[in-house]
Design an enzyme around this catalytic site. Sequence first.
Site, mmCIF file in Angstrom:
data_model
loop_
_atom_site.group_PDB
_atom_site.id
_atom_site.type_symbol
_atom_site.label_atom_id
_atom_site.label_comp_id
_atom_site.label_asym_id
_atom_site.label_seq_id
_atom_site.Cartn_x
_atom_site.Cartn_y
_atom_site.Cartn_z
ATOM 1 N N ASP A 35 0.828 -1.205 0.000
ATOM 2 C CA ASP A 35 0.000 0.000 0.000
ATOM 3 C C ASP A 35 0.862 1.253 0.000
ATOM 4 O OD1 ASP A 35 -2.337 -1.341 0.057
ATOM 5 O OD2 ASP A 35 -2.689 -1.107 2.207
ATOM 6 N N LYS A 57 -3.866 3.338 -3.203
ATOM 7 C CA LYS A 57 -4.600 4.393 -3.894
ATOM 8 C C LYS A 57 -3.642 5.458 -4.388
ATOM 9 C CE LYS A 57 -8.633 3.996 -1.024
ATOM 10 N NZ LYS A 57 -7.974 3.336 0.120
ATOM 11 N N MET A 172 -8.944 8.174 9.796
ATOM 12 C CA MET A 172 -9.546 8.741 8.582
ATOM 13 C C MET A 172 -10.524 9.859 8.938
ATOM 14 S SD MET A 172 -10.218 5.101 6.680
ATOM 15 C CE MET A 172 -10.767 4.264 8.163
HETATM 16 N N1 SAH Z 1 -4.295 -0.184 9.250
HETATM 17 C C1 SAH Z 1 -3.902 1.162 9.606
HETATM 18 C C2 SAH Z 1 -5.023 2.158 9.406
HETATM 19 C C3 SAH Z 1 -5.419 2.333 7.974
HETATM 20 S S1 SAH Z 1 -6.697 3.538 7.785
HETATM 21 C C4 SAH Z 1 -3.418 1.159 11.050
HETATM 22 O O1 SAH Z 1 -3.591 0.164 11.753
HETATM 23 O O2 SAH Z 1 -2.835 2.155 11.486
HETATM 24 C C5 SAH Z 1 -5.753 4.980 7.395
HETATM 25 C C6 SAH Z 1 -5.862 5.967 8.520
HETATM 26 O O3 SAH Z 1 -4.996 5.578 9.566
HETATM 27 C C7 SAH Z 1 -5.432 7.371 8.162
HETATM 28 O O4 SAH Z 1 -6.463 8.102 7.547
HETATM 29 C C8 SAH Z 1 -5.085 7.934 9.517
HETATM 30 O O5 SAH Z 1 -6.238 8.316 10.215
HETATM 31 C C9 SAH Z 1 -4.508 6.733 10.211
HETATM 32 N N2 SAH Z 1 -3.042 6.723 10.110
HETATM 33 C C10 SAH Z 1 -2.277 5.805 9.520
HETATM 34 N N3 SAH Z 1 -0.972 6.110 9.669
HETATM 35 C C11 SAH Z 1 -0.929 7.245 10.387
HETATM 36 C C12 SAH Z 1 0.122 8.058 10.882
HETATM 37 N N4 SAH Z 1 1.401 7.762 10.658
HETATM 38 N N5 SAH Z 1 -0.204 9.167 11.596
HETATM 39 C C13 SAH Z 1 -1.478 9.470 11.832
HETATM 40 N N6 SAH Z 1 -2.519 8.747 11.398
HETATM 41 C C14 SAH Z 1 -2.246 7.641 10.683
#
Ligand code: SAH
Length: 489
Positions: A35, A57, A172
């Site tokens: 991803d 994406k 998100m």
């Molecule tokens: N599977 C991922 C989440 C995917 S959804 C996990 O467990 O972290 C994607 C969302 O995750 C983003 O829109 C944001 O809200 C959050 N996210 C992922 N990485 C991030 C980061 N480094 N800092 C802040 N938010 C993050």
Amino acid sequence: MNGRVYLVGAGPGDPGLMSVRSLELIAIADAIFYDRLIPPGALAGARPDAELVYVGKQPGVPSVPQEEIGQRLVEAGREGKSVVRLKGGDPFVFGRGGEEGEALREAGVEFEVVPGITAGVAATAYAGIPVTHRDDASAVAFVTGHEDPEKPESALDWEALARFPGTLVFYMGVKRLAENAAALIEAGRDPEEPAAAIERGTMAGQRTVEATLGTIAEAVDREQVKAPALIVVGQVARRREQLGWLERRPLHGRRVVVTRARAQASGLARTLRELGADVVELPAIRIEPRTDSQEVRDAMTRLGDYSLLCLTSPNGVRLLFEAMQEAGQDARALAGATVAAIGPGTARALAERGIVADVIPERFVAEALVEALAEVEVEGKQVLVARAAEARDVLPDALRERGAKVDVVPLYESEVDRAQEADYVTFTSSSTVTNLLEALGDRFPKNARIVSIGPVTSETARAAGLEVAVEAGEHDINGLLDALLADAS
Ligand code: SAH
């Protein structure tokens, strides 16, 4: 025999937060489906012949549909491959890993799940916000803010969330923040409750914006917080005043270029990172596909015009075919061209896609490819060189000299692009000056301040036309660090 598919969490962004198991699996995988939100350099340990497939994406490009990803994982598993499906954070936390696992089970393909550190605990920890606390929060809820436009609306129970006795962490959550905050307040949550937005948590550019539930949307808008970002609502958000640590480091938010390849230099890089700097090590080893650039898309529409195609790595071949596929093309677009590969690995990657290379030099360097191409008529012809953005210009220059019209299409970028925005460039010896100039060519960062270890190095830099901003008083690594810190403060 069927292979196995590994649904692997790559953690929140800091490469140091990847698990031992994830690195182990990346190193052995036949194929890696990844991803956008994976840490920089996450694929650096992949086998050189591993198939790297981007399925995330891209802004403005329709993403690979979830069913298709599931299907491709199933196919790869059935081919007997070891397949890593690499995702940001944890695969089962808003990562659609559940759906992929279901598709695999249904198809009878064996899988394993490797949890990753999810952003909800990692970005918060790096921001100095404990998601639970004896005095403030005995529970924490991970909630989707539904910023993903592809997801069908699933109305959240705002009443229940308003009553929830603990911390709310929204993933998100940026796009719909105003509506969501209003809905929470409307349902009875206190508008004065502390809140925070954490952008790019655990990464070099991490930024935290603090407010209250009532004002967070406005604050996020004002500060232009962008995804990926988490929204935290809870008393724990105010603990940051005491517990914030990353953003307090003296070089936080500064980008510093270091020349790689000497033991000393890597010690310097480590110390700079510990001081909070975003370090760019050059020459780089990181490979970052960028088949979504305009340059690449343009070249894909002109494939039929090229009479010679030069490929300088197996990754380049893979990415070229990915770019072609994205542009709705297939191997027939290359039917008329002479194809040159820099070595047998590249030729093999071509052969796997039904193309037999016409030219392969004996030695695998650009100079040898130039020689091997001596017999090929290029004058007035269109040539495509597909390669890394930072590669040397030996090949395109030689072809241009012979009258070819050369398009260089950078299929993957590396640290050179990041270096452009550097605040500092460090030189620890005269040879680092020459090495870096060779690696960067005419792309030396324009606005970076140059920090030199001493007069001899400064002299070399000046002789190369660079302006030295800071020279260390003590001519060793510590002296250089002190001088840089003094300049940055
Ligand atoms: N599977 C991922 C989440 C995917 S959804 C996990 O467990 O972290 C994607 C969302 O995750 C983003 O829109 C944001 O809200 C959050 N996210 C992922 N990485 C991030 C980061 N480094 N800092 C802040 N938010 C993050």
